[in-house]
Enzyme design. Sequence first.
Site, PDB file in Angstrom:
ATOM      1  NE  ARG B 127      82.502  52.422  38.611  1.00 12.01           N
ATOM      2  CZ  ARG B 127      83.961  52.776  38.294  1.00 12.01           C
ATOM      3  NH1 ARG B 127      84.730  52.687  39.157  1.00 12.01           N
ATOM      4  NH2 ARG B 127      84.130  53.125  37.133  1.00 12.01           N
ATOM      5  CE  LYS B 149      61.314  50.695  47.500  1.00 12.14           C
ATOM      6  NZ  LYS B 149      59.829  50.829  47.173  1.00 12.14           N
ATOM      7  CD  GLU B 191      54.315  56.283  54.225  1.00 15.62           C
ATOM      8  OE1 GLU B 191      53.968  54.980  54.183  1.00 15.62           O
ATOM      9  OE2 GLU B 191      54.558  56.861  53.030  1.00 15.62           O
ATOM     10  CE  LYS B 233      60.584  50.565  54.438  1.00 18.01           C
ATOM     11  NZ  LYS B 233      60.575  52.020  53.851  1.00 18.01           N
ATOM     12  CD  GLU B 243      58.939  47.807  45.781  1.00 19.84           C
ATOM     13  OE1 GLU B 243      59.594  48.625  46.416  1.00 19.84           O
ATOM     14  OE2 GLU B 243      57.975  48.232  44.846  1.00 19.84           O
ATOM     15  NE  ARG B 247      61.461  47.699  50.308  1.00 24.48           N
ATOM     16  CZ  ARG B 247      62.774  48.256  50.612  1.00 24.48           C
ATOM     17  NH1 ARG B 247      63.776  47.599  50.438  1.00 24.48           N
ATOM     18  NH2 ARG B 247      62.961  49.494  51.094  1.00 24.48           N
ATOM     19  CG  ASN B 251      55.154  50.512  46.873  1.00 19.98           C
ATOM     20  OD1 ASN B 251      55.879  51.155  47.698  1.00 19.98           O
ATOM     21  ND2 ASN B 251      55.658  49.409  46.136  1.00 19.98           N
ATOM     22  CG  HIS B 254      52.867  54.241  48.718  1.00 23.62           C
ATOM     23  ND1 HIS B 254      52.165  53.856  49.933  1.00 23.62           N
ATOM     24  CD2 HIS B 254      53.864  54.981  49.080  1.00 23.62           C
ATOM     25  CE1 HIS B 254      52.645  54.532  50.719  1.00 23.62           C
ATOM     26  NE2 HIS B 254      53.967  55.128  50.548  1.00 23.62           N
ATOM     27  CG  HIS B 258      53.808  57.730  43.911  1.00 23.99           C
ATOM     28  ND1 HIS B 258      54.237  56.502  43.647  1.00 23.99           N
ATOM     29  CD2 HIS B 258      53.981  58.361  45.091  1.00 23.99           C
ATOM     30  CE1 HIS B 258      55.138  56.372  44.766  1.00 23.99           C
ATOM     31  NE2 HIS B 258      54.977  57.509  45.595  1.00 23.99           N
ATOM     32  CG  HIS B 271      54.788  60.665  50.242  1.00 22.58           C
ATOM     33  ND1 HIS B 271      54.607  59.884  49.247  1.00 22.58           N
ATOM     34  CD2 HIS B 271      55.132  59.667  51.170  1.00 22.58           C
ATOM     35  CE1 HIS B 271      54.702  58.660  49.080  1.00 22.58           C
ATOM     36  NE2 HIS B 271      55.190  58.438  50.258  1.00 22.58           N
TER      37      HIS B 271
END
Lengths: 367, 367
Positions: B127, B149, B191, B233, B243, B247, B251, B254, B258, B271
């Site tokens: 956990r 993330k 990026e 960032k 997010e 935030r 993206n 993105h 994607h 990417h």
Amino acid sequence: MTSSARLVARVPINLGSRSYDILIGSGLIDAPSTWADLPQATTAAIVTDGNVAPLYAGRLKAALSTRYPKLMVIELPAGEAHKDWGTVNSIFDALLGSGCDRKALLFALGGGVVGDVAGFAAACYMRGIAYVQVPTTLLAQVDSAVGGKTAINHALGKNMIGAFHQPLKVVADIDTLCSLPKREVAAGLAEVIKYAPIADAGLLDWLEAHLGALLALDATALQTAIQRSCEIKASVVGGDEREQGPRAILNFGHTFGHAIETGLGHGHWLHGEAVGCGMVMAADLSVRLGLIESADSLRLKRIIAGAGLPVRGPSLGADRYLELMRMDKKAEGGAMRFVVLEGLGRAGVRAVPDQIVAEVIEANSAA
Amino acid sequence: MTSSARLVARVPINLGSRSYDILIGSGLIDAPSTWADLPQATTAAIVTDGNVAPLYAGRLKAALSTRYPKLMVIELPAGEAHKDWGTVNSIFDALLGSGCDRKALLFALGGGVVGDVAGFAAACYMRGIAYVQVPTTLLAQVDSAVGGKTAINHALGKNMIGAFHQPLKVVADIDTLCSLPKREVAAGLAEVIKYAPIADAGLLDWLEAHLGALLALDATALQTAIQRSCEIKASVVGGDEREQGPRAILNFGHTFGHAIETGLGHGHWLHGEAVGCGMVMAADLSVRLGLIESADSLRLKRIIAGAGLPVRGPSLGADRYLELMRMDKKAEGGAMRFVVLEGLGRAGVRAVPDQIVAEVIEANSAA
């Protein structure tokens, strides 16, 4: 509430922005008002298992249908043997296959395994979506559905993979307990009994007076037991959400219990049965450490036996018990630490030499 | 720091009890002082991959060895194709097999895939255990290792399963960038470039002046680019850790990117390459919505092309692009939402009709 629904108690869990209520009562599943304060969502899913689905999934779906027009039922295979990644992934398959976004809402309808698996799926799906616990076993209503612990098993240990992920609410409808086999009722009582020695000596008196009523599924007795259990758990979890310290006392009996479960292979003893026997061992350990009187330990043992739970461990041998406990995640930094009673109604965590643990196991397990 | 180590910048990420620093400099991996403020742990593990291990695992192990006597190296297969549950589970196998408890500490040494997989393993093991990001690619140093993330891919979509789990610290040692293939440097620059249109118009001027130096791996230029990227960032993540809102501007490019990655199958475009092309599309979308001038969009496109990144998408067909984007998790509640520029240096999120998106795709992809 509709006229047939009766809300008996609302127990708050105070965790700042993650606070929520546990609702306890009768007829709660069917009442649309139970669900009226949940957020809107484009899609919702009831996650349940093959045992529970025929009994309650249709009723929950009917109560939610006006609120969530796109509402699916995801039925998992029942049982601890399926508390694994494959089952979690089948939830992801269903959610992604239906285009569920991160505003989707899950309802975990079932016992401890469903709650743990669905909760972990909610914790990981798109890095976390909201979910509601709807526990249908006594064990889940008094313990596993409350407090945000979710997990699955790994081949090398129980509950090794998981997350802390608090639900939006917990709905404990005691009507669902009528369908429980007697053995599951007893297993649930183990976790009720647990709260007395660690946090509330008065609850021991109450249990001695009401054990018969609880086993007969008397509604008033059940509601009282569930409410008191949830109040104690809420108080402990509210002070230590992520089990950095005090929350560990909720694992009273669990280090011994997990060794029994893992040692026998999952499915032989129910979790509550192993915890019942584990509490007998942990109380005896407390006696041997000079923390409580032998009479206190015997009193607890009588209540556990009276609930129909085993009070003698299986004959795995002390060495095997010790090996299994060392693997348990409650062991930290190599030293074996145990939740012990420091009096009736008060618990703490202590490092204990292997020799004393071995004596406890030998005195309390079959030859 | 040893004499050969040079700490150039320390960028704080302010997230209350989860705050941490990003260290940027040279020779940081080898310097024991880099790691001196980390907590003690009975066991630590360096998680890395087959490409990075021969270059840096031995050096990191040497720097950590006095601090963590029980220190293992877990080597994952390299590449996006292995960013899945099987790889995460191999980390659990190693940790459980070595008896790692919840005080174990992980070091994610590698690029974006290693960081995402090791971070997700740290989020779920017992956990949640602590971990440190040691990014060795430009993309990871300016983006993926920062902000907590973590994720793995699912057969039905990229990064669908994951957690927000902040590291204890991020150590960006720019010496590691010397071993990067040119194509990976360009992908990382995508990026870096991203931060300019969404948050810092002045960074566009700087990029136009220093693109050559960056491509030549000039140390000063790299340090400046990494520091500015991390500062932006940190500022965005500090205001919206999970997010819920702002935030999302990170993206930018993105959603288109994607779709390109998934549409071609992972491994064809990097990417960063897909994001580079995706930013060209997202900027064009902003022009078509009347939010920015065509000249601004062309200026951004020239920088992206100048970095050696593709500016024309593959010929998947607009319908397929739209279908792939609808599956993307940034789509919420059925409405297709895009990060768009509301000026150079300012971004927002808007719902956009499919027709306009289709026009953007047709204008910016191969026939």
